[in-house]
Write a protein that holds these residues in place. Structure first.
Motif, PDB file in Angstrom:
ATOM      1  N   HIS A 155       0.852  -1.179   0.000  1.00 30.90           N
ATOM      2  CA  HIS A 155       0.000   0.000   0.000  1.00 30.90           C
ATOM      3  C   HIS A 155       0.894   1.236   0.000  1.00 30.90           C
ATOM      4  O   HIS A 155       1.786   1.360   0.843  1.00 30.90           O
ATOM      5  N   PRO A 156       0.688   2.154  -0.941  1.00 25.49           N
ATOM      6  CA  PRO A 156       1.594   3.298  -1.053  1.00 25.49           C
ATOM      7  C   PRO A 156       1.555   4.248   0.146  1.00 25.49           C
ATOM      8  O   PRO A 156       2.532   4.941   0.408  1.00 25.49           O
ATOM      9  N   ALA A 173       1.871  -1.280   4.070  1.00 20.91           N
ATOM     10  CA  ALA A 173       1.368  -2.609   4.437  1.00 20.91           C
ATOM     11  C   ALA A 173       1.146  -3.448   3.184  1.00 20.91           C
ATOM     12  O   ALA A 173       0.653  -2.945   2.177  1.00 20.91           O
ATOM     13  N   PRO A 174       1.511  -4.729   3.252  1.00 24.26           N
ATOM     14  CA  PRO A 174       1.264  -5.595   2.098  1.00 24.26           C
ATOM     15  C   PRO A 174      -0.227  -5.899   1.966  1.00 24.26           C
ATOM     16  O   PRO A 174      -0.926  -6.089   2.950  1.00 24.26           O
ATOM     17  N   ALA A 231      -7.276  -2.590  -2.062  1.00 21.97           N
ATOM     18  CA  ALA A 231      -6.343  -1.818  -1.242  1.00 21.97           C
ATOM     19  C   ALA A 231      -6.918  -0.465  -0.841  1.00 21.97           C
ATOM     20  O   ALA A 231      -6.324   0.244  -0.026  1.00 21.97           O
ATOM     21  N   GLY A 232      -8.066  -0.102  -1.405  1.00 24.72           N
ATOM     22  CA  GLY A 232      -8.710   1.155  -1.052  1.00 24.72           C
ATOM     23  C   GLY A 232      -8.113   2.370  -1.731  1.00 24.72           C
ATOM     24  O   GLY A 232      -8.280   3.499  -1.269  1.00 24.72           O
ATOM     25  N   ARG A 271     -10.537  -3.350   4.338  1.00 20.04           N
ATOM     26  CA  ARG A 271      -9.141  -3.243   3.893  1.00 20.04           C
ATOM     27  C   ARG A 271      -8.196  -3.679   4.988  1.00 20.04           C
ATOM     28  O   ARG A 271      -7.199  -4.329   4.742  1.00 20.04           O
ATOM     29  N   THR A 272      -8.499  -3.328   6.240  1.00 18.40           N
ATOM     30  CA  THR A 272      -7.644  -3.721   7.356  1.00 18.40           C
ATOM     31  C   THR A 272      -7.634  -5.235   7.497  1.00 18.40           C
ATOM     32  O   THR A 272      -6.575  -5.843   7.638  1.00 18.40           O
ATOM     33  N   SER A 273      -8.789  -5.861   7.431  1.00 25.02           N
ATOM     34  CA  SER A 273      -8.828  -7.315   7.557  1.00 25.02           C
ATOM     35  C   SER A 273      -8.225  -8.005   6.344  1.00 25.02           C
ATOM     36  O   SER A 273      -7.634  -9.066   6.470  1.00 25.02           O
ATOM     37  N   ALA A 274      -8.322  -7.385   5.159  1.00 26.54           N
ATOM     38  CA  ALA A 274      -7.777  -7.981   3.940  1.00 26.54           C
ATOM     39  C   ALA A 274      -6.267  -7.867   3.886  1.00 26.54           C
ATOM     40  O   ALA A 274      -5.630  -8.577   3.127  1.00 26.54           O
ATOM     41  N   SER A 275      -5.675  -6.994   4.679  1.00 29.23           N
ATOM     42  CA  SER A 275      -4.225  -6.832   4.605  1.00 29.23           C
ATOM     43  C   SER A 275      -3.507  -7.462   5.779  1.00 29.23           C
ATOM     44  O   SER A 275      -2.358  -7.178   6.034  1.00 29.23           O
ATOM     45  N   ARG A 276      -4.179  -8.330   6.494  1.00 30.35           N
ATOM     46  CA  ARG A 276      -3.512  -9.040   7.602  1.00 30.35           C
ATOM     47  C   ARG A 276      -2.874 -10.298   7.109  1.00 30.35           C
ATOM     48  O   ARG A 276      -3.224 -10.927   6.220  1.00 30.35           O
TER      49      ARG A 276
END
Length: 188
Positions: free
Chosen positions: A27-28, A32-33, A122-123, A183-188
């Motif tokens: 994520h720019p 976070a990946p 990623a939003g 997005r937070t749950s998808a990037s864990r």
């Protein structure tokens, strides 16, 4: 937004119009990946495959074709309609299609549609997708040998027990853009 590098992987053994695709990006804003896994279907495809697609790709011409295809398949978060050196991507099922032109010709339009799906998960802002430089590492035939995203251990899914940083199996266009919680749950 600065240039974005994504790593794309598809099973090289896959045949036919359906692809399970994995796209990894950092994520720019947060670093976070984000790992997005989705189903992409190239039309024509037998029923019910188009209804199950997160990403739909078809030949067509112009923004009206993209809008009409999205209306027929509201479950697809990204719809890509292409002809020759132009592609019209409808991201999120509404709004005006993003127009990509031949400058991205080195990569297939279906790949750009998958990158757009990861972009939404990623939003990242839809309005910036067409204007941001995106570098795609990997291709649909082989696993990338090495990722420039050294902070992200890239591991293509080889089954249900394959490790990953995060997964999304789908992001429905009916729910609008992904929420901060998603997005937070998808990037864990």
């Amino acid at each position: 937004m600065t240039a974005l590098t994504v790593v794309l992987y598809e099973d090289p053994r896959a045949r036919g119009p359906v692809r399970r695709t994995e796209v990894t990006l950092l994520h720019p804003d947060t670093g976070a990946p984000v790992v997005d896994e989705h189903v992409r279907v190239r039309l024509p495809a037998p029923s019910p495959l188009p209804l199950l697609a997160d990403v739909l790709v078809a030949r067509g011409d112009g923004p009206r074709s993209a809008t009409a295809l999205a209306a027929r398949h509201p479950g697809a978060l990204v719809v890509a309609v292409h002809r020759g050196p132009r592609c019209w991507l409808l991201l999120g099922g509404a709004g005006r299609p993003v127009v990509l032109d031949g400058r991205r010709r080195g990569t297939r339009w279906a790949v750009w549609a998958s990158v757009a799906h990861a972009w939404l998960v990623a939003g990242l802002p839809v309005a910036e997708f067409g204007a941001t430089a995106v570098r795609v590492i990997g291709n649909t035939r082989t696993q990338p040998a090495a990722s420039p995203l050294s902070a992200v251990p890239f591991s293509p899914a080889s089954g249900p027990s394959a490790p990953s940083l995060s997964r999304t199996s789908c992001a429905s266009a009916e729910s609008g853009p992904p929420t901060a919680e998603y997005r937070t749950s998808a990037s864990r």
